[in-house]
Design a protein around this motif. Sequence first.
Motif, PDB file in Angstrom:
ATOM      1  N   GLY A   3       0.248  88.048 -16.732  1.00 16.51           N
ATOM      2  CA  GLY A   3       0.719  87.874 -15.358  1.00 16.51           C
ATOM      3  C   GLY A   3       1.750  86.766 -15.308  1.00 16.51           C
ATOM      4  N   GLY A  28       3.459  85.735 -12.351  1.00 16.04           N
ATOM      5  CA  GLY A  28       3.748  85.221 -11.010  1.00 16.04           C
ATOM      6  C   GLY A  28       3.757  83.699 -11.122  1.00 16.04           C
ATOM      7  N   PHE A  29       3.560  83.017 -10.012  1.00 14.77           N
ATOM      8  CA  PHE A  29       3.586  81.554 -10.079  1.00 14.77           C
ATOM      9  C   PHE A  29       2.579  81.018 -11.101  1.00 14.77           C
ATOM     10  CE2 PHE A  29       1.767  77.488  -9.136  1.00 14.77           C
ATOM     11  CZ  PHE A  29       2.901  76.696  -9.119  1.00 14.77           C
ATOM     12  N   SER A  30       1.325  81.508 -11.048  1.00 20.44           N
ATOM     13  CA  SER A  30       0.246  80.908 -11.855  1.00 20.44           C
ATOM     14  C   SER A  30       0.511  81.068 -13.345  1.00 20.44           C
ATOM     15  CB  SER A  30      -1.101  81.535 -11.499  1.00 20.44           C
ATOM     16  OG  SER A  30      -1.348  81.409 -10.131  1.00 20.44           O
ATOM     17  N   ASN A  51       3.898  90.652 -18.416  1.00 19.49           N
ATOM     18  CA  ASN A  51       3.946  90.987 -16.988  1.00 19.49           C
ATOM     19  C   ASN A  51       4.296  92.462 -16.844  1.00 19.49           C
ATOM     20  OD1 ASN A  51       3.716  89.696 -14.330  1.00 19.49           O
ATOM     21  ND2 ASN A  51       5.779  90.501 -14.009  1.00 19.49           N
ATOM     22  N   TYR A  65       7.095  86.006  -4.044  1.00 20.10           N
ATOM     23  CA  TYR A  65       8.500  85.628  -4.190  1.00 20.10           C
ATOM     24  C   TYR A  65       9.368  86.803  -4.632  1.00 20.10           C
ATOM     25  CZ  TYR A  65       5.544  81.618  -4.063  1.00 20.10           C
ATOM     26  OH  TYR A  65       4.562  80.750  -3.682  1.00 20.10           O
ATOM     27  N   ASN A 112       6.187  79.058   3.224  1.00 17.08           N
ATOM     28  CA  ASN A 112       5.435  78.399   4.291  1.00 17.08           C
ATOM     29  C   ASN A 112       5.013  76.976   3.894  1.00 17.08           C
ATOM     30  OD1 ASN A 112       3.290  78.928   2.606  1.00 17.08           O
ATOM     31  ND2 ASN A 112       2.692  80.775   3.701  1.00 17.08           N
ATOM     32  N   VAL A 155      -1.608  94.850 -19.271  1.00 17.71           N
ATOM     33  CA  VAL A 155      -2.866  94.768 -20.024  1.00 17.71           C
ATOM     34  C   VAL A 155      -3.885  95.623 -19.273  1.00 17.71           C
ATOM     35  CG1 VAL A 155      -4.703  93.232 -20.815  1.00 17.71           C
ATOM     36  CG2 VAL A 155      -2.320  92.469 -20.870  1.00 17.71           C
ATOM     37  N   GLY A 177      -3.161  87.382 -10.211  1.00 17.23           N
ATOM     38  CA  GLY A 177      -2.578  87.226  -8.884  1.00 17.23           C
ATOM     39  C   GLY A 177      -3.234  87.996  -7.769  1.00 17.23           C
ATOM     40  N   ASN A 178      -2.379  88.395  -6.843  1.00 19.01           N
ATOM     41  CA  ASN A 178      -2.823  89.037  -5.607  1.00 19.01           C
ATOM     42  C   ASN A 178      -2.909  90.541  -5.798  1.00 19.01           C
ATOM     43  OD1 ASN A 178      -2.710  86.707  -3.636  1.00 19.01           O
ATOM     44  ND2 ASN A 178      -0.650  86.583  -4.486  1.00 19.01           N
ATOM     45  N   PRO A 196      -5.229  82.977  -7.204  1.00 21.66           N
ATOM     46  CA  PRO A 196      -5.851  82.947  -5.879  1.00 21.66           C
ATOM     47  C   PRO A 196      -7.341  83.306  -5.857  1.00 21.66           C
ATOM     48  CG  PRO A 196      -3.846  84.296  -5.864  1.00 21.66           C
ATOM     49  CD  PRO A 196      -4.092  83.904  -7.276  1.00 21.66           C
ATOM     50  N   THR A 238      -5.027  79.019  -2.942  1.00 21.94           N
ATOM     51  CA  THR A 238      -4.088  80.135  -2.982  1.00 21.94           C
ATOM     52  C   THR A 238      -2.623  79.710  -2.996  1.00 21.94           C
ATOM     53  OG1 THR A 238      -4.251  80.314  -0.595  1.00 21.94           O
ATOM     54  CG2 THR A 238      -5.627  81.797  -1.866  1.00 21.94           C
ATOM     55  N   VAL A 262       0.812  77.068  -3.808  1.00 20.12           N
ATOM     56  CA  VAL A 262       1.403  76.345  -4.946  1.00 20.12           C
ATOM     57  C   VAL A 262       0.812  74.942  -5.148  1.00 20.12           C
ATOM     58  CG1 VAL A 262       3.587  75.251  -5.664  1.00 20.12           C
ATOM     59  CG2 VAL A 262       3.520  77.683  -5.078  1.00 20.12           C
TER      60      VAL A 262
HETATM   61  C1  LIG Z   1       3.434  87.342   0.811  1.00 20.14           C
HETATM   62  C2  LIG Z   1       2.962  86.022   0.287  1.00 20.14           C
HETATM   63  C3  LIG Z   1       3.682  84.874   0.569  1.00 20.14           C
HETATM   64  C4  LIG Z   1       3.258  83.646   0.074  1.00 20.14           C
HETATM   65  N1  LIG Z   1       3.983  82.528   0.373  1.00 20.14           N
HETATM   66  C5  LIG Z   1       3.621  81.347  -0.147  1.00 20.14           C
HETATM   67  C6  LIG Z   1       4.380  80.153   0.117  1.00 20.14           C
HETATM   68  O1  LIG Z   1       5.372  80.184   0.827  1.00 20.14           O
HETATM   69  N2  LIG Z   1       3.974  78.976  -0.435  1.00 20.14           N
HETATM   70  C7  LIG Z   1       2.853  78.915  -1.224  1.00 20.14           C
HETATM   71  O2  LIG Z   1       2.526  77.829  -1.710  1.00 20.14           O
HETATM   72  N3  LIG Z   1       2.106  80.011  -1.468  1.00 20.14           N
HETATM   73  C8  LIG Z   1       2.459  81.206  -0.954  1.00 20.14           C
HETATM   74  N4  LIG Z   1       1.698  82.325  -1.206  1.00 20.14           N
HETATM   75  C9  LIG Z   1       0.482  82.181  -2.001  1.00 20.14           C
HETATM   76  C10 LIG Z   1       0.615  82.779  -3.411  1.00 20.14           C
HETATM   77  O3  LIG Z   1      -0.646  83.359  -3.680  1.00 20.14           O
HETATM   78  C11 LIG Z   1       0.893  81.762  -4.475  1.00 20.14           C
HETATM   79  O4  LIG Z   1       1.928  80.909  -4.100  1.00 20.14           O
HETATM   80  C12 LIG Z   1       1.320  82.373  -5.812  1.00 20.14           C
HETATM   81  O5  LIG Z   1       2.448  83.184  -5.623  1.00 20.14           O
HETATM   82  C13 LIG Z   1       0.248  83.133  -6.533  1.00 20.14           C
HETATM   83  O6  LIG Z   1       0.773  83.430  -7.800  1.00 20.14           O
HETATM   84  P1  LIG Z   1      -0.008  84.263  -8.883  1.00 20.14           P
HETATM   85  O7  LIG Z   1       0.782  84.182 -10.130  1.00 20.14           O
HETATM   86  O8  LIG Z   1      -1.403  83.801  -8.977  1.00 20.14           O
HETATM   87  O9  LIG Z   1      -0.045  85.748  -8.336  1.00 20.14           O
HETATM   88  P2  LIG Z   1       1.111  86.826  -8.148  1.00 20.14           P
HETATM   89  O10 LIG Z   1       2.291  86.192  -7.554  1.00 20.14           O
HETATM   90  O11 LIG Z   1       0.492  87.955  -7.427  1.00 20.14           O
HETATM   91  O12 LIG Z   1       1.519  87.261  -9.635  1.00 20.14           O
HETATM   92  C14 LIG Z   1       0.673  87.968 -10.515  1.00 20.14           C
HETATM   93  C15 LIG Z   1       1.530  88.677 -11.545  1.00 20.14           C
HETATM   94  O13 LIG Z   1       0.698  89.238 -12.545  1.00 20.14           O
HETATM   95  C16 LIG Z   1       1.120  90.567 -12.843  1.00 20.14           C
HETATM   96  N5  LIG Z   1      -0.050  91.292 -13.359  1.00 20.14           N
HETATM   97  C17 LIG Z   1      -1.223  91.507 -12.715  1.00 20.14           C
HETATM   98  N6  LIG Z   1      -2.065  92.201 -13.519  1.00 20.14           N
HETATM   99  C18 LIG Z   1      -1.420  92.411 -14.675  1.00 20.14           C
HETATM  100  C19 LIG Z   1      -1.774  93.079 -15.892  1.00 20.14           C
HETATM  101  N7  LIG Z   1      -2.979  93.644 -16.054  1.00 20.14           N
HETATM  102  N8  LIG Z   1      -0.873  93.130 -16.896  1.00 20.14           N
HETATM  103  C20 LIG Z   1       0.361  92.547 -16.749  1.00 20.14           C
HETATM  104  N9  LIG Z   1       0.764  91.916 -15.603  1.00 20.14           N
HETATM  105  C21 LIG Z   1      -0.127  91.843 -14.581  1.00 20.14           C
HETATM  106  C22 LIG Z   1       1.615  91.084 -11.502  1.00 20.14           C
HETATM  107  O14 LIG Z   1       2.456  92.199 -11.678  1.00 20.14           O
HETATM  108  C23 LIG Z   1       2.334  89.835 -10.955  1.00 20.14           C
HETATM  109  O15 LIG Z   1       3.667  89.772 -11.422  1.00 20.14           O
HETATM  110  C24 LIG Z   1       2.087  83.557  -0.711  1.00 20.14           C
HETATM  111  C25 LIG Z   1       1.358  84.724  -0.983  1.00 20.14           C
HETATM  112  C26 LIG Z   1       1.784  85.947  -0.505  1.00 20.14           C
HETATM  113  C27 LIG Z   1       0.983  87.176  -0.815  1.00 20.14           C
END
Ligand SMILES: Cc1cc2nc3c(=O)[nH]c(=O)nc-3n(C[C@H](O)[C@H](O)[C@H](O)COP(=O)(O)OP(=O)(O)OC[C@H]3O[C@@H](n4cnc5c(N)ncnc54)[C@H](O)[C@@H]3O)c2cc1C
Length: 466
Positions: free
Chosen positions: A13, A15-17, A39, A50, A60, A126, A158-159, A435, A445, A447
Amino acid sequence: MNYESTSELVVVGAGFSGMAVAIQLLKRLRGTACVCLINRSLSFGRGLAYGTNSPSHLLNVPAGRMGIEPGHESGFIEYLQSRGMPYGASDFVPRSLYGDYLEHSLLTAQAGADEGVRLEILEDEVVAIDPVSEGGIQILRLSSGVIIKATQVVLALGNFMPRPPATGHYADWTNLPLINDVWLHGQLERLPRDASVLLIGTGLTAYDAVLRLLDQGHLGPISMLSRRGLLPQPHREQEVPPASGIVPADFLLDESSVCQQLRRVRELIRHTCASGNDWRDVIGGLRSHTPRLWHQLGVGARQQFLRHLLPYWDTHRHRAAPAIFNRIQLAIQRGQLQVLAGRLMDIDVKDANCANVRWKARGATQSMMTSYAAVVNCTGPSSDLKRVSDPLIVQLREHGMLGIDSEDLGLRVDDSYRIIRYDGHPLAVVRYVGPLLKAQFWEATAVPELRSHAVRLVDAMLGPRI
Ligand SMILES: Cc1cc2nc3c(=O)[nH]c(=O)nc-3n(C[C@H](O)[C@H](O)[C@H](O)COP(=O)(O)OP(=O)(O)OC[C@H]3O[C@@H](n4cnc5c(N)ncnc54)[C@H](O)[C@@H]3O)c2cc1C
């Protein structure tokens, strides 16, 4: 393609995390090592949040607090300014720019990594992780057929897609007039400009949908429906970090009753406002206490909180940028946008342009039927791992590899972020950040929290920094 490769550290994954973990690893690994970042798509650093291309979809959190590393919160605003973008630290910036910043941060960390430390990027999914790790090696299976052997795995999945809203009869959310994935590009764009649209949900996801519709010149009526019809509150025009000391360090220590916690928070807000500060200072000041308060509540009180207080918490804690809030208010004032408080009961799809929606207004005894040209699920990402249909989650669930929390908020991890199995034991080398930590910490949830979790996870993997 079907080949085997060995990577020591695999992050699933981007995304941000996942990006935050990969960046920490690249900065801290010494000697010879490979970090493999996988990813589903090549849009690294985007994820749901994003990946939007709309300039109206703003962060936000003010730009000055969105740096990817704890202790360097100004990282994002420095990046914007180095590119000549005229933003200040308290501005709410388009979310797509944040994706650019994450990508840039990864490339910078890669360029600065130790000579023997490699970053490998894979566009793949994966789909399975073998239930046992043999000799400390975990096997990951990818949808392309590739098999990866890893000594350490971080899941940053992620989400997940929103769950279709519960209705009396089966409703097919994969076809118009019902839209389940509001973030999937092209979904709202398909709607005629004069269509009457019902959004299920009145939170930030619904705000995103309204802005997208308005930006594409939508002229038809838009309604938003939620149980209480509460709307996310706005940030201050010049959003500042909460004034320090407003929430004392021992606030609500050992208080395990949700009613008492609520009463005391309200008292503190009254006191804070009377002394010339703002209620946002209390909500913001609570943020660092929230994991402790959540832990103190216990299962019964948490359920009480989720049943009765969640919409009030969400609308005050997850606030909108002032510019977004103002546009929503204007749309309400000119009569195009209507906020409904009530319960969705049933949807009867007539054809691709018409759904009859039965709903009951809050406090009413009788339900009513209203026709819409489209109904959009804006209930936000799902964290209910018992129902998520993502292939990897299904596989992990079926093999008892996920300890899912009883409130359906996410999963359980131990102190070093190793995923706790269904039987209560941690997986040896599979960690999680993202998250779904909400189950454990509640506030997990956004950053500012996720970047700290990412660092602590890497500390657990590599040992703390000296
Ligand atoms: C619409 C929205 C707006 C937001 N705005 C803000 C904000 O302004 N400020 C803030 O601080 N937070 C914000 N958030 C909170 C947000 O949850 C976090 O900021 C952050 O983006 C979470 O990142 P993440 O990497 O955990 O998840 P995600 O951003 O969902 O990334 C997960 C990634 O993993 C990939 N993935 C998943 N499963 C697999 C797999 N099996 N194999 C390969 N790849 C995979 C996905 O395709 C994706 O690219 C927002 C959330 C949402 C939904």
